[in-house]
Design a protein around this motif. Structure first.
Motif, PDB file in Angstrom:
ATOM      1  N   GLY A  45     -26.687  -3.239  58.566  1.00  0.00           N
ATOM      2  CA  GLY A  45     -27.718  -4.205  58.199  1.00  0.00           C
ATOM      3  C   GLY A  45     -28.930  -4.268  59.105  1.00  0.00           C
ATOM      4  N   GLY A  46     -29.234  -3.224  59.858  1.00  0.00           N
ATOM      5  CA  GLY A  46     -30.413  -3.242  60.716  1.00  0.00           C
ATOM      6  C   GLY A  46     -30.666  -1.875  61.307  1.00  0.00           C
ATOM      7  N   PRO A  47     -31.640  -1.757  62.180  1.00  0.00           N
ATOM      8  CA  PRO A  47     -31.949  -0.464  62.786  1.00  0.00           C
ATOM      9  C   PRO A  47     -30.765   0.067  63.595  1.00  0.00           C
ATOM     10  N   ILE A  48     -30.577   1.379  63.548  1.00  0.00           N
ATOM     11  CA  ILE A  48     -29.429   1.996  64.211  1.00  0.00           C
ATOM     12  C   ILE A  48     -29.787   3.432  64.582  1.00  0.00           C
ATOM     13  N   ASP A  49     -29.251   3.916  65.694  1.00  0.00           N
ATOM     14  CA  ASP A  49     -29.501   5.315  66.052  1.00  0.00           C
ATOM     15  C   ASP A  49     -28.431   6.199  65.414  1.00  0.00           C
ATOM     16  N   ALA A  50     -28.676   7.495  65.378  1.00  0.00           N
ATOM     17  CA  ALA A  50     -27.793   8.432  64.675  1.00  0.00           C
ATOM     18  C   ALA A  50     -26.397   8.477  65.265  1.00  0.00           C
ATOM     19  N   ALA A  51     -26.276   8.363  66.581  1.00  0.00           N
ATOM     20  CA  ALA A  51     -24.950   8.406  67.209  1.00  0.00           C
ATOM     21  C   ALA A  51     -24.100   7.212  66.769  1.00  0.00           C
ATOM     22  N   GLU A  52     -24.701   6.027  66.778  1.00  0.00           N
ATOM     23  CA  GLU A  52     -23.969   4.833  66.345  1.00  0.00           C
ATOM     24  C   GLU A  52     -23.701   4.891  64.840  1.00  0.00           C
ATOM     25  N   LEU A  53     -24.664   5.390  64.072  1.00  0.00           N
ATOM     26  CA  LEU A  53     -24.462   5.536  62.635  1.00  0.00           C
ATOM     27  C   LEU A  53     -23.302   6.488  62.356  1.00  0.00           C
ATOM     28  N   THR A  54     -23.204   7.546  63.130  1.00  0.00           N
ATOM     29  CA  THR A  54     -22.079   8.479  62.978  1.00  0.00           C
ATOM     30  C   THR A  54     -20.766   7.758  63.217  1.00  0.00           C
ATOM     31  N   ARG A  55     -20.703   6.974  64.288  1.00  0.00           N
ATOM     32  CA  ARG A  55     -19.476   6.234  64.597  1.00  0.00           C
ATOM     33  C   ARG A  55     -19.093   5.304  63.442  1.00  0.00           C
ATOM     34  N   LEU A  56     -20.073   4.600  62.885  1.00  0.00           N
ATOM     35  CA  LEU A  56     -19.784   3.692  61.775  1.00  0.00           C
ATOM     36  C   LEU A  56     -19.414   4.454  60.497  1.00  0.00           C
ATOM     37  N   ALA A  57     -20.064   5.584  60.255  1.00  0.00           N
ATOM     38  CA  ALA A  57     -19.745   6.392  59.070  1.00  0.00           C
ATOM     39  C   ALA A  57     -18.332   6.971  59.177  1.00  0.00           C
ATOM     40  N   GLN A  58     -17.871   7.232  60.393  1.00  0.00           N
ATOM     41  CA  GLN A  58     -16.527   7.764  60.591  1.00  0.00           C
ATOM     42  C   GLN A  58     -15.443   6.754  60.210  1.00  0.00           C
ATOM     43  N   VAL A  59     -15.800   5.485  60.131  1.00  0.00           N
ATOM     44  CA  VAL A  59     -14.865   4.477  59.619  1.00  0.00           C
ATOM     45  C   VAL A  59     -14.586   4.761  58.147  1.00  0.00           C
ATOM     46  N   GLU A  60     -15.625   5.204  57.425  1.00  0.00           N
ATOM     47  CA  GLU A  60     -15.508   5.532  56.009  1.00  0.00           C
ATOM     48  C   GLU A  60     -14.892   6.912  55.792  1.00  0.00           C
ATOM     49  N   GLU A  61     -15.332   7.866  56.583  1.00  0.00           N
ATOM     50  CA  GLU A  61     -14.878   9.249  56.441  1.00  0.00           C
ATOM     51  C   GLU A  61     -14.701   9.825  57.849  1.00  0.00           C
ATOM     52  N   SER A  62     -13.473   9.868  58.306  1.00  0.00           N
ATOM     53  CA  SER A  62     -13.176  10.163  59.710  1.00  0.00           C
ATOM     54  C   SER A  62     -13.647  11.537  60.182  1.00  0.00           C
ATOM     55  N   THR A  63     -13.824  12.502  59.284  1.00  0.00           N
ATOM     56  CA  THR A  63     -14.191  13.852  59.701  1.00  0.00           C
ATOM     57  C   THR A  63     -15.694  14.100  59.717  1.00  0.00           C
ATOM     58  N   ILE A  64     -16.501  13.100  59.390  1.00  0.00           N
ATOM     59  CA  ILE A  64     -17.952  13.311  59.342  1.00  0.00           C
ATOM     60  C   ILE A  64     -18.477  13.623  60.746  1.00  0.00           C
ATOM     61  N   HIS A  65     -19.359  14.593  60.833  1.00  0.00           N
ATOM     62  CA  HIS A  65     -19.930  15.050  62.097  1.00  0.00           C
ATOM     63  C   HIS A  65     -21.358  14.536  62.231  1.00  0.00           C
ATOM     64  N   GLU A  66     -21.831  14.396  63.469  1.00  0.00           N
ATOM     65  CA  GLU A  66     -23.185  13.885  63.704  1.00  0.00           C
ATOM     66  C   GLU A  66     -24.251  14.758  63.049  1.00  0.00           C
ATOM     67  N   ALA A  67     -24.030  16.067  62.998  1.00  0.00           N
ATOM     68  CA  ALA A  67     -24.997  16.962  62.346  1.00  0.00           C
ATOM     69  C   ALA A  67     -25.118  16.623  60.857  1.00  0.00           C
ATOM     70  N   THR A  68     -24.015  16.276  60.237  1.00  0.00           N
ATOM     71  CA  THR A  68     -24.021  15.878  58.825  1.00  0.00           C
ATOM     72  C   THR A  68     -24.793  14.576  58.652  1.00  0.00           C
ATOM     73  N   VAL A  69     -24.631  13.667  59.597  1.00  0.00           N
ATOM     74  CA  VAL A  69     -25.353  12.396  59.538  1.00  0.00           C
ATOM     75  C   VAL A  69     -26.856  12.657  59.650  1.00  0.00           C
TER      76      VAL A  69
END
Length: 154
Positions: A45-69
């Protein structure tokens, strides 16, 4: 940066459960990684950097990589779903496309604050009156020291 529970349910009228529909409505394929990134953005719900976004996306899909983000951010940016903000000396931030307010970033702790719309509007109008230049805030954040860090320094 931390998860903003108060704004997590709806941003720009989009709910977390609407991630797939938002992607399709903007002409994107709703792949697993894209849906995971979109859900993470909506949940945050607000501004986020790619590293933190990767961490949060991994809650949804554990194998997602930062390059994919990063690739997903590029696609979402091309479609206007997200925009990026240059935040001082730190990493660029990503936010939902409808969020165009001016951000302030603390140079000490990295904390982020959204400046009130009326304050920004007044500043833009006064700058125009003073020098005839119409500012378009939103792409760059202002840098300073937050109240908590300023209090620690005192």
């Amino acid at each position: 940066m931390r998860l903003n529970d108060e704004r997590a349910a709806i941003v720009d009228g989009w709910g977390v459960d609407d991630a797939e529909a938002v992607l399709r409505a903007h002409g994107c394929r709703a792949t697993g990684p894209r849906v995971a990134v979109m859900r993470a953005l909506l949940r945050h719900g607000g501004p986020i950097d790619a590293a933190e976004l990767t961490r949060l996306a991994q809650v949804e899909e554990s194998t997602i990589h930062e390059a994919t983000v990063y690739r997903t951010i590029g696609v979402l940016s091309d479609r206007g779903i997200v925009t990026h903000v240059h935040a001082g000396h730190g990493p660029s931030l990503v936010r939902l496309g409808g969020d165009h307010g001016l951000l302030a970033v603390c140079r000490d702790c990295g904390g982020i604050a959204q400046l009130p719309t009326e304050v920004v509007k007044t500043f833009v109008e006064q700058a125009h009156t003073a020098v005839g230049f119409t500012l378009e805030p939103g792409h760059f954040a202002l840098e300073g020291v937050c109240a908590a860090c300023a209090g620690d320094a005192a």
